[in-house]
Design a protein around this motif. Structure first.
Motif, short mmCIF file in Angstrom:
data_model
loop_
_atom_site.label_atom_id
_atom_site.label_comp_id
_atom_site.label_asym_id
_atom_site.label_seq_id
_atom_site.Cartn_x
_atom_site.Cartn_y
_atom_site.Cartn_z
N VAL A 74 0.84 -1.19 0.00
CA VAL A 74 0.00 0.00 0.00
C VAL A 74 0.88 1.25 0.00
O VAL A 74 0.60 2.23 -0.67
N ALA A 75 1.97 1.16 0.72
CA ALA A 75 2.86 2.31 0.84
C ALA A 75 3.32 2.81 -0.53
O ALA A 75 3.47 4.00 -0.76
N HIS A 76 3.51 1.87 -1.48
CA HIS A 76 3.98 2.28 -2.79
C HIS A 76 2.89 2.98 -3.58
O HIS A 76 3.16 3.63 -4.56
N ASN A 77 1.67 2.78 -3.17
CA ASN A 77 0.55 3.30 -3.94
C ASN A 77 -0.03 4.57 -3.36
O ASN A 77 -1.09 5.02 -3.76
N GLU A 78 0.65 5.09 -2.36
CA GLU A 78 0.08 6.23 -1.66
C GLU A 78 -0.42 7.30 -2.62
O GLU A 78 -1.51 7.81 -2.49
N ASP A 79 0.40 7.60 -3.64
CA ASP A 79 0.04 8.69 -4.53
C ASP A 79 -1.13 8.33 -5.44
O ASP A 79 -1.66 9.17 -6.13
N LEU A 80 -1.53 7.02 -5.43
CA LEU A 80 -2.64 6.62 -6.28
C LEU A 80 -4.00 6.77 -5.59
O LEU A 80 -5.01 6.47 -6.17
N SER A 81 -3.97 7.21 -4.34
CA SER A 81 -5.22 7.23 -3.58
C SER A 81 -6.30 8.09 -4.25
O SER A 81 -6.04 9.16 -4.77
N LEU A 82 -7.51 7.56 -4.25
CA LEU A 82 -8.65 8.27 -4.83
C LEU A 82 -9.27 9.24 -3.84
O LEU A 82 -10.10 10.06 -4.19
N ALA A 89 -7.43 10.84 -1.19
CA ALA A 89 -6.54 11.78 -0.52
C ALA A 89 -7.02 13.21 -0.76
O ALA A 89 -7.34 13.59 -1.88
N GLY A 90 -7.10 13.97 0.29
CA GLY A 90 -7.43 15.37 0.15
C GLY A 90 -8.91 15.67 -0.07
O GLY A 90 -9.29 16.81 -0.23
N LEU A 91 -9.73 14.66 -0.13
CA LEU A 91 -11.16 14.91 -0.31
C LEU A 91 -11.79 15.29 1.02
O LEU A 91 -11.36 14.81 2.07
N PRO A 92 -12.83 16.11 1.01
CA PRO A 92 -13.55 16.37 2.27
C PRO A 92 -14.27 15.12 2.74
O PRO A 92 -14.49 14.19 1.94
N GLY A 93 -14.64 15.11 4.01
CA GLY A 93 -15.23 13.91 4.63
C GLY A 93 -16.38 13.32 3.86
O GLY A 93 -16.42 12.11 3.59
N TRP A 94 -17.35 14.14 3.43
CA TRP A 94 -18.55 13.60 2.79
C TRP A 94 -18.20 12.97 1.44
O TRP A 94 -18.70 11.90 1.08
N ALA A 95 -17.27 13.58 0.70
CA ALA A 95 -16.89 13.04 -0.60
C ALA A 95 -16.14 11.72 -0.41
O ALA A 95 -16.36 10.75 -1.13
N HIS A 96 -15.30 11.69 0.61
CA HIS A 96 -14.58 10.47 0.96
C HIS A 96 -15.58 9.32 1.16
O HIS A 96 -15.47 8.26 0.57
#
Lengths: 220, 642
Positions: B191-199, B201-208
């Motif tokens: 997972v650590a290698h894919n950190e930058d692939l997160s869908l 990251a940075g989204l507000p709570g409701w969107a998450h």
């Protein structure tokens, strides 16, 4: 469907101190409904000196192997028809068995001496109570009278006929607690026959075999 | 490349040597892998620090295992065992976690660490216990079923545990890592290698939350609606490796999707498994994924073994032994109490108590995950890993103790009672064409459970329109038979078209599952003999009975008495069977029947006898069944009165 047929071996079970080998021809067309006959068969299946044949399992298509059945008769000294009483007689497969196996020249006729001296009787369960099986009862005849065709069959074949080992009121035997004693008596009778402890001469004239077992069986 | 090959060689070599030996000794394959790892790691020192990286990779086996667990879980089955599952399983996990965490607290461990330790030790070893129960034939006993329920609950409970553990992070351990990069839901190392692939990251709570819900919905709805046409399309290509590839793609794709939304990949594949549990492709998927799962989990256990710190074990043997026995005592007491509560009788109670008292493979998974998530310090993890491994090593001894206890305590007659076997045993039907269908209909109508396999996706589809459930897959593949449950089947009916494969299947089943009755459809006499030679129990020529029926109808059509026809056909059948038996002696696999002179002569002679016999039947009543109905000679009765 979960009722497995009884396995039959062609050799009688090893008989250690026996003098007679016993063949039980067991006929019950609806084994999974059986309440008394099934425990009876299970009780003697592994008894020394006893061969149990589940006829409906072995000849489900009624194609009785005459040679094999005759060979079995030759190898045993006591023949028992074990069955529920159907219309005052045996279930159909036992009649088929008689018609096919007891041939002229084998069982009867001038050279038909293969069965002479062998003992034969029925071990049967009847729905009616014993009181019904007499002249005043609704069945009008005793069980011994009703079985006259079988008795005469035995006589013509030169066999020793014994009265039936019978359980009356069989449909309620389990709930009235009579079944287990009957099964125990059944084992006792076969063991006594096997070990020659049963008084044949007295037993022959009884109305049924299990009127008073103590009177005809010697202690081991 | 050379280094990679060398490593692969060492790992495979260790596994190939250690696992069969461990199984032979009754220790089970999990312990075999562990011992193999111990051998190449701490003992010989062939492998070193790279085991950590391999372990991250191998943990994917756990994801696959949960997919398979999901596949096994049909909703109906879950519903049937709900009481035991939730009652027994739930209470076991909760009480054990609380008691062990409490004990750890008393020993001065920080609360979050204590809770993690409780979680790790609450799990038992599914792999060891199920295998042992199978080997001892105890699966169907009350104790076996209860054990299974608890193990199943534990396997499912792993998923929330994996989600819970990252929340227990210790600030002083995580100190060196920048905020936000700690995996908060995904549990694998990669997972650590894919950190930058997160869908997310940075989204507000409701969107998450919406994205996460969308991902789960994709898995559920996709599994339910898309998988069937997709798999059928792939199946029709008739390329085995492409089906395998698509099965792998499915699992890896879901794991990736879950990782992207910071959910546990294990949860995603588990859900996908449950959704597909009712699919006709279930057994095929199972058999495709199973070998990968087996190898990856094996690799995982090897790396656990290789990572064992023997220095710590010998330096502090008394403590570690004490901890192991303490853990097993606590687990055992909880199990015994629950067994009493649920009224298991003596034998089952002891099986349940002694069988599940160890920690298990998921304990290792949680442990390595906790370590990565900075939830427990690494010295403690080393000690805990030793405790888990030791408790697993002690399990065979506990099963021996069970045997002793039961033999002494339970009266013999009771132990032999054929109780609790409520199944008639199922029948596998390979091939669901015109032949297999009739067999299946008869069995199902008689209340026998069947598993029907066919390799034609169209047939399965067509039958499902008639309400007949069958599974896609090539039944001649051993793995598929295994997935279909051949080990516990009473019989297998081989009704496939391919003659050569039918013979190979008979050979395979006869060799590996001698207890299973094999019934096969034979194409012709030559095929019948080949099946006989392969060890079939009963083979029937597919055309024989149908032809005989038409023959009988023809005899009746020309006016013969129906009962006479019956007897003739029975005599014919017997004669034909006798001929088949006799000619088998003359038959030679390598000589075509049409050029085998001895066989041809024998067949001719036997055929002539048939004609004689039938003639004799008509003229002299010598047919065997008529023999018995032959009246005695005329005037025979006159002698009786003498």
């Amino acid at each position: 469907m979960e009722m497995a047929p009884f396995e039959t071996s062609d050799e009688p079970n090893e008989a250690t101190n026996s003098t007679r080998r016993i063949l039980v021809l067991f006929a019950h067309p609806s084994l999974d409904r059986s309440e008394v006959n099934r425990p009876m068969a299970e009780a003697v299946r592994d008894l020394d000196g006893v061969t149990l044949v589940d006829l409906y399992a072995e000849y489900a298509d009624f194609q009785i192997d005459i040679d094999r059945e005759q060979q079995r008769l030759l190898e045993h000294d006591v023949i028992v028809f074990q069955h529920p009483l159907y219309w005052y007689s045996t279930p159909a497969i036992l009649k088929e068995w008689q018609d096919l196996v007891l041939e002229y020249g084998f069982a009867y006729g001038s050279n038909g001496t293969a069965l002479q001296g062998k003992i034969i009787f029925n071990a049967l369960t009847a729905g009616g109570v014993e009181a019904a099986y007499k002249a005043e009862g609704y069945n009008h005849f005793t069980i011994r009278e009703l079985l006259h065709p079988l008795e005469q069959m035995a006589l013509l074949c030169g066999m020793v006929y014994l009265p039936a080992f019978a359980l009356f009121g069989a449909r309620t035997a389990v709930e009235e607690g009579r079944a287990s004693q009957h099964v125990a008596d059944w084992t006792t009778v076969l063991e006594a026959l096997r070990d020659d402890r049963l008084d044949i001469a007295t037993a022959r004239d009884l109305p049924r075999l299990n009127t008073d077992l103590d009177a005809i069986i010697r202690e081991a | 490349m050379g280094g990679l090959l060398f490593q692969a060689f060492i790992y495979l070599c260790a596994a190939v040597i250690a696992v069969p030996i461990a199984r032979r000794l009754g220790l089970g394959s999990v312990l075999g892998y562990l011992l193999a790892g111990i051998a190449i790691g701490p003992v010989i020192g062939l492998v070193g620090s790279e085991t950590r990286e391999i372990q991250h990779f191998a943990e994917f086996g756990v994801v696959m295992m949960l997919f398979l667990v999901g596949l096994e879980l049909q909703p109906r089955m879950l519903w049937q065992m709900r009481n035991r599952l939730i009652g027994l399983g739930g209470l076991q996990v909760v009480i054990t976690v609380l008691l062990i965490a409490g004990a750890a607290l008393l020993m001065g461990v920080y609360w979050s660490v204590a809770l993690t330790i409780g979680l790790i030790f609450s799990l038992s070893s599914t792999a060891i216990v199920l295998q042992t129960l199978n080997e001892k034939g105890l699966t169907k006993t009350e104790g076996g079923r209860s054990s299974f329920s608890v193990l199943l609950f534990q396997d499912i409970a792993v998923i929330p545990m994996l989600a819970l553990i990252p929340l227990l992070v210790l600030p002083e351990l995580a100190g060196g890592v920048p905020e936000g990069t700690i995996t908060t839901g995904g549990h694998q190392g990669e997972v650590a290698h894919n950190e930058d692939l997160s869908l997310v990251a940075g989204l507000p709570g409701w969107a998450h939350a919406l994205v996460v819900l969308g991902a789960v919905a994709t898995v559920l709805l996709g599994g339910h609606f898309l998988s069937r046409p997709l798999f059928r399309f792939i199946a029709e290509s008739r390329l085995r490796e492409i089906f395998t590839a698509s099965a792998l793609l499915l699992v890896i794709g879901i794991a990736l999707l879950m990782t992207l939304v910071d959910l546990s990949p294990a949860l995603g594949t588990f859900l996908a498994g449950v959704v597909l549990a009712n699919s006709e492709f279930r057994h095929e998927l199972e058999s495709d994924i199973e070998p990968f799962k087996g190898l990856l989990l094996g690799l995982f256990f090897i790396t656990v073994g290789a990572g064992m710190n023997f220095g710590v074990l010998f330096a502090d043997f008394a403590t570690i032994m004490g901890l192991t026995i303490g853990v097993m005592l606590i687990k055992g007491l909880v199990l015994y109490g629950l067994a009493r509560l649920f009224r298991l009788d003596a034998a089952d109670r002891w099986l349940f108590t002694l069988g599940l008292a160890q920690a298990g493979e998921f304990g290792f998974v949680l442990l390595s995950f906790s370590l990565q998530s900075h939830v427990i310090p690494s010295e403690l993890a080393t000690t805990l890993a030793l405790v888990v491994a030791l408790s697993m090593l002690l399990t065979p001894a506990l099963f021996i103790l069970y045997d002793k206890l039961v033999l002494n305590r339970v009266p013999e007659g009771k132990a032999q009672e054929p109780d609790q076997i409520d199944e008639t045993g199922k029948v596998i039907i390979a091939g669901n064409g015109r032949f297999g269908q009739i067999v299946n209909r008869l069995l199902v109508a008689s209340g026998v459970q069947t598993v029907v396999l066919d390799h034609e996706a169209e047939i399965i589809d067509m039958l499902s329109k008639f309400g007949v459930k069958s599974y896609y897959g090539d039944a001649s593949r051993p793995e598929l038979l295994q997935a279909a449950g051949i080990e516990s089947a009473r019989a297998i009916v081989i009704a496939i078209d391919d003659r050569q494969r039918a013979v190979e299947m008979v050979e395979h089943v006869r060799r590996h599952y001698p207890q299973v009755k094999i019934l096969a459809r034979a194409y012709d006499v030559n095929h019948l003999y080949l099946l006989n030679k392969a060890g079939v129990d009963i083979a029937v020529r597919e055309m024989f009975d149908g032809s005989l029926e038409i023959g009988k109808a023809a005899l009746k059509a020309v006016g013969m008495h129906p009962f006479k026809v019956e007897k003739m056909s029975q005599a014919f059948r017997r004669h034909d069977q006798a001929g088949l038996d006799g000619l088998y002696e003359l038959w030679d696999e390598n000589t075509a029947m049409s050029s085998n002179k001895a066989l041809l002569a024998g067949a001719k002679e036997h055929g002539a006898r048939l004609k004689d016999m039938m003639e004799a039947d008509r003229m002299q009543h010598h047919d065997r069944s008529e023999r018995g109905w032959t009246p005695p000679p005329r005037h025979h009765a006159e002698k009786l009165d003498e």
